[in-house]
Design an enzyme around this catalytic site. Sequence first.
Site, PDB file in Angstrom:
ATOM      1  CD  GLN A   1      44.955  44.335  33.586  1.00  0.00           C
ATOM      2  OE1 GLN A   1      45.245  45.050  34.296  1.00  0.00           O
ATOM      3  NE2 GLN A   1      43.856  43.664  33.593  1.00  0.00           N
TER       4      GLN A   1
ATOM      5  CE  LYS B   1      43.826  47.615  37.074  1.00  0.00           C
ATOM      6  NZ  LYS B   1      44.194  45.988  36.759  1.00  0.00           N
TER       7      LYS B   1
ATOM      8  CG  ASP C   1      47.281  42.555  41.037  1.00  0.00           C
ATOM      9  OD1 ASP C   1      45.980  43.653  41.472  1.00  0.00           O
ATOM     10  OD2 ASP C   1      47.491  42.636  39.983  1.00  0.00           O
TER      11      ASP C   1
END
Length: 291
Positions: free
Chosen positions: A98, A54, A121
Amino acid sequence: MSAEIIDGKALSASFREQIAQEVAEFNTASQVVPHLTAILVGDDPASAVYVRNKERACEKAGIQSTLIRLPVETTQAELIDLVQRLNADSSVHGILVQLPLPKHINETAILDIVNPLKDVDAFHPENVGLIVQGRPRYLPCTPYGIQQMILSTKMETGGKHAVILGRSEIVGKPMAMLLIQRGVGADATVTICHSRTQNLKEIVRSADIIIAAIGQPEFVTADMVKPGAIVIDVGINRVDGKLVGDVAFESVKEVASAITPVPGGVGPMTIAMLLKNTLAAARILTGNLSN
Ligand code: NDP
């Protein structure tokens, strides 16, 4: 005839190129560099790889990326404190926590306090609610990427039967929400299957679109696939040191009309959509919505 292989790597590269151009235009107009901050707690090797990928993709697209690595013994209170500081930091546009977090930290408690405007997200209840109501702010990266992959096949999704295997909050459920919206790449009739589903094989066999997200290696076999179906494999399983999906790729590709490989399928598209959301967050937070 063998299925079209939906090349997630190539599709992701073309999205990332487009996003890089949009980032440059946004920067020229606003003098702002979109900035994503990722938090990685502990030393799970798979998570470390995802976060590194990422970061790299951000840099290539002209998006600033910061990685905050915390030791596995980090307390929930310390993590909450960090997220609150990032919420208040106007130089940060996207916050990515994460997953999975270490067992002693309640994931929901952390995701709930991320500023919804920085929630790239789309896991925050406010953003989930907006999706359910058909007026999304951000779309969750994996389902968003899958929708783009389905669109790339040019198959009309309207009225088609989409069967989703898995009901997780990050893939299965939001995927269903996207596919039942009105509009292009949606308007499908959706069935969600999970570990308590009866007659799962029969249900999957009736699907025009199969999305497998259960984390069971090669669970979907050729006899479960209607000829001509589109098969999207979200699963990432490590078997004897190799990555395999939830679909028995070699045999299913002989039945399906299009199929995604693992690796090189859904994973790269997830990252491209994260970049898209980070740029969208920078636009929203700086009030530069028109460029
Ligand atoms: P979860 O583990 O959160 O959920 C798995 C789901 O699958 C659950 O709903 C579970 O049912 C269902 N399930 C498990 N076994 C069966 C079975 N035998 N039959 C029917 N249903 C079953 O998974 P995630 O959604 O987080 O991830 C799924 C997979 O996708 C994993 O392999 C993960 O690594 C991968 N993934 C890949 C991403 C990418 O970018 N490529 C992104 C996110 C995930 P129940 O609810 O009843 O327990």
